[in-house]
Design a protein around this motif. Structure first.
Motif, short mmCIF file in Angstrom:
data_model
loop_
_atom_site.label_atom_id
_atom_site.label_comp_id
_atom_site.label_asym_id
_atom_site.label_seq_id
_atom_site.Cartn_x
_atom_site.Cartn_y
_atom_site.Cartn_z
N LYS A 138 0.84 -1.21 0.00
CA LYS A 138 0.00 0.00 0.00
C LYS A 138 0.87 1.25 0.00
O LYS A 138 0.58 2.23 -0.71
N GLY A 144 -5.26 -2.11 -4.77
CA GLY A 144 -5.80 -3.40 -4.35
C GLY A 144 -4.72 -4.31 -3.83
O GLY A 144 -4.63 -5.48 -4.23
N GLU A 669 -12.99 -4.05 8.88
CA GLU A 669 -12.16 -4.90 8.02
C GLU A 669 -12.81 -5.21 6.68
O GLU A 669 -12.64 -6.31 6.13
N GLU A 671 -12.12 -4.10 3.69
CA GLU A 671 -11.19 -4.28 2.58
C GLU A 671 -10.56 -5.68 2.56
O GLU A 671 -10.60 -6.36 1.54
N ASP A 674 -13.11 -8.31 1.62
CA ASP A 674 -13.41 -8.32 0.18
C ASP A 674 -12.27 -8.99 -0.60
O ASP A 674 -12.50 -9.73 -1.55
N ALA A 675 -11.01 -8.74 -0.15
CA ALA A 675 -9.86 -9.33 -0.83
C ALA A 675 -9.88 -10.85 -0.71
O ALA A 675 -9.50 -11.56 -1.65
N ASP A 696 -20.91 -3.03 3.01
CA ASP A 696 -20.75 -3.93 1.88
C ASP A 696 -21.98 -4.79 1.61
O ASP A 696 -21.93 -5.74 0.87
#
Length: 703
Positions: A138, A144, A669, A671, A674-675, A696
């Motif tokens: 990051k 991503g 959490e 992100e 989703d990953a 989400d």
């Protein structure tokens, strides 16, 4: 003139001072103390001198982890492309702190090669390093970041397993078949389905296990056919896979295996017990209760208690005929109170001359717990005691001697060998016990109590099978709370027969606080089988028994698992047990996992700090259960710490963390959750896909 000399003088002074300081650092970087060397590396890095790169390169090979860590940081500050390979090596360092510093250092270099190292090593490192790698990417402005490394890890695992399946040796192919199945990918299922009929049974069984993990309903039918095979390993794998696939349509085939009374019958019963309740699964369990082996029949019947029991007519039909009465009675034993309507059909079998049927009938009325049968059980008890009196108590019909014989008198002078002296001493001890028995008999004359304990040297000759009917009656007297049962059962708590003693202690668990306390005290004895029996009996007594079990934990030592396992089979313990269960969690080990499960079932919010603290132990075997417990409790403040395990290297831990966050429903959490939808393991993807966060919900539903 003077004005120009002064600045020059100051510059020279500073230069001399800096050089002096540098010389000192160069000396300290070779100091025998690692903390001094590490500090010197850090200070030299701050000077940003390009010539020091060789020093940092050498420090990166230091024997001390703290020095290697500082060297990694210094190499990163240089941003020299030449250090990327060295930092890549440090990313594989044995010390996790060095790995983290190497990851951050690679991010500072900001080259494609550096990013490639970070991406590659994500799938090979532990939780802390994986999290730092994502942070490093990051900071290097990789879009991503976590989704990128998760996808790379997934791709690498798939390619490696596929290569092993197609080109590896047999052991490698077996492992690859299972691992490909865990991915749940359609391609994996297409490759594994034809393999279930492979001529190499070990490979076929691995393919079946892999299909079970894959979770595709297409695999149910071909796997169910394997239940007819003769290879035990293949049948076991098929049952295990069907259990994971959770398709109730296979219940009928599993039922056939469960009632065949083979080595795999218990596995088939367990599989049906895990299925969602349907008419087919209920029918299968009721059939097993009637026709399965005793252990499976009782387990199936107990499961049906919470479902309202089984149809009475088929059981009543069995009870109406001597040839089939045993199967009907064993079904009633399992069904317990839900079969009370069949009591009139059961009680006639209490008067049968056939010992096996009569004993089974006693167990049946005991499981019902109906007080109306107390008089019948008391009568049978008296008859059984009278029948065994000759074998157990009146083994010598004449009065016992009151004096030692000359050859056995321990006070008499001896000239015998040590061996003979030892033998005589044992005889003397036995004589003393017989004298005490004489006195006890005299005191107990005319009382309706159990005879005093007979010396085991003389009572052990009684075949334990002949004591089973009496044992079942003792438990029955306690279960129906027959008048005087407490005193009768207490009389057997010191019996020489383990069979009678265990039965009496189980019966005492039913008769009130005093009986529960006696049973709890007996838990501390070293006989593990007795501990298991008594723990299960106490767990069935509801709050009083469960409180007694938890109270026994501090004194149970390594046998805590027996108590905790019994508690997990019953309903959630009362809130008052939370503090003691937290102590078990703090102690760690396998016991901590069961204690965490119980705290989760209880919804014990006061246990949240203890559970969170246990997550600090990276080697805890209870980690998965602790995460799930935190999810069950649903404390929103736990989300941040639970979320760290989304980076864990074990898929079952990542799945548990995702499941816990889903139940907390805090939106935290988002992100990393989703990953992980691109994770290699189906288990993780399912857990994440089910997660519904505040931010989400719409996106999650659209996928």
């Amino acid at each position: 003139m003077r004005s120009s000399v002064r600045p020059l003088f100051l510059a020279l002074t500073l230069l001399v001072g800096c050089n002096g300081n540098r010389d000192q650092l160069l000396a300290e970087i070779q100091d025998p103390r690692p903390e001094i060397r590490a500090a010197a590396v850090k200070k030299l890095a701050a000077q940003n001198n390009a010539d020091d790169l060789v020093l940092f390169t050498r420090a990166a090979k230091d024997l001390s982890a703290i020095v290697r860590g500082e060297a990694a940081g210094a190499l990163g500050e240089s941003q020299d492309p030449r250090v990327v390979d060295l930092l890549g090596e440090l990313l594989e360092d044995a010390d996790e702190s060095v790995q983290g510093k190497a990851a951050l250092a690679l991010a500072k270099v900001k080259s494609d090669k550096a990013k490639a190292y970070l991406t590659l090593q994500y799938g090979r490192r532990g939780r802390a390093t994986r999290q730092i790698i994502v942070q490093a990417l990051k900071s290097a402005n990789v879009p991503g970041a976590m989704a990128t490394v998760v996808a790379a890890e997934s791709k690498g695992l798939w390619e490696r397993n596929l290569l092993a399946l197609t080109e590896g040796a047999l052991p490698e192919r077996v492992g690859a078949a299972e691992e490909l199945g865990k991915s749940g990918r359609p391609e994996a299922i297409n490759r594994l389905l034809p393999m279930v009929r492979d001529s190499q049974v070990i490979l076929a069984a691995a393919a079946v296990r892999g299909l079970g993990d894959a979770g595709d309903p297409r695999a149910v039918a071909p796997i169910a056919l394997l239940l007819d095979e003769s290879f035990p390993e293949l049948r076991e794998s098929a049952i295990s896979a069907l259990m994971k696939l959770q398709d109730p349509t296979s219940a009928t085939r599993l039922q056939a295996v469960a009632v065949e009374k083979s080595a795999v019958s218990p596995l088939a019963t367990d599989a049906i017990l895990t299925f969602q309740r349907t008419p087919a699964t209920d029918a299968a369990l009721c059939a097993i209760a009637l026709d399965g082996a005793r252990a499976e029949a009782e387990e199936a019947g107990r499961a049906m208690r919470s479902r309202g029991g089984c149809p009475a007519d088929p059981i009543a039909d069995r009870l109406s005929r001597p040839a089939s009465a045993a199967s009907g009675l064993q079904a009633v034993v399992g069904l317990g109170p839900t079969a009370k309507a069949l009591l009139p059909k059961v009680t006639p079998w209490l008067n049968q001359p056939d010992v096996a049927l009569r004993t089974l009938a006693v167990e049946a009325v005991t499981s019902m717990g109906d007080a109306s049968v107390a008089p019948a059980l008391q009568k049978l008890y008296e008859q059984e005691v009278a029948g065994l009196a000759t074998l157990r108590a009146d083994w010598v019909p004449t009065a016992l001697p009151l004096k030692y014989s000359a050859e056995l008198d321990p006070a008499a002078p001896r000239t015998t060998s040590k061996k003979e002296d030892s033998k005589a001493g044992k005889h003397a001890q036995l004589f003393d016990r017989l004298q005490a028995l004489n006195v006890a008999r005299a005191k107990g004359a005319g009382r309706a109590v159990v005879p005093p304990r007979v010396p085991s040297e003389l009572s052990d000759d009684v075949d334990p099978s002949k004591l089973e009917p009496l044992a079942r009656l003792l438990t029955g007297l306690g279960a129906v709370k027959a008048p005087g049962a407490l005193e009768v059962l207490k009389g057997y708590t010191n019996d020489a027969s383990p069979v009678l003693r265990a039965a009496a202690l189980v019966g005492l668990a039913y008769v009130g606080p005093e009986g529960v306390e006696i049973t709890r005290t007996a838990l501390l004895e070293p006989d593990r089988e007795l501990q298991k029996t008594l723990a299960l009996a106490l767990a069935e007594q509801g709050e009083s028994g469960q409180v007694a079990l938890v109270a026994a934990l501090p004194k149970m030592g390594s046998e805590k698992l027996v108590v905790l396992d019994a508690l997990t089979r019953a309903g959630p313990p009362p809130a008052s047990t939370s503090e003691m269960l937290q102590v078990v969690v703090k102690e760690g080990g396998a016991e901590a996992a069961l204690a965490a499960i119980l705290l989760g079932r209880m919804g014990a919010k006061d246990a949240v700090p203890t559970l969170l603290k246990s997550l600090d132990d990276s080697n805890s075997v209870a980690r998965r259960d602790v995460l799930l417990a935190l999810g069950a409790i649903g404390d929103a403040k736990s989300a941040e710490k639970v979320g760290r395990d989304l980076y864990h290297d074990l898929p079952e831990i990542r799945a548990a963390a995702a499941t816990a966050l889903r139940k907390m429903n805090t939106g935290a959490e988002a992100e990393p959750l989703d990953a992980l939808k691109g994770d290699y393991f189906r288990e993780v993807r399912n857990a994440v896909g089910a997660t519904s966060t505040k931010d989400d919900k719409v996106a999650g539903g659209a996928r």
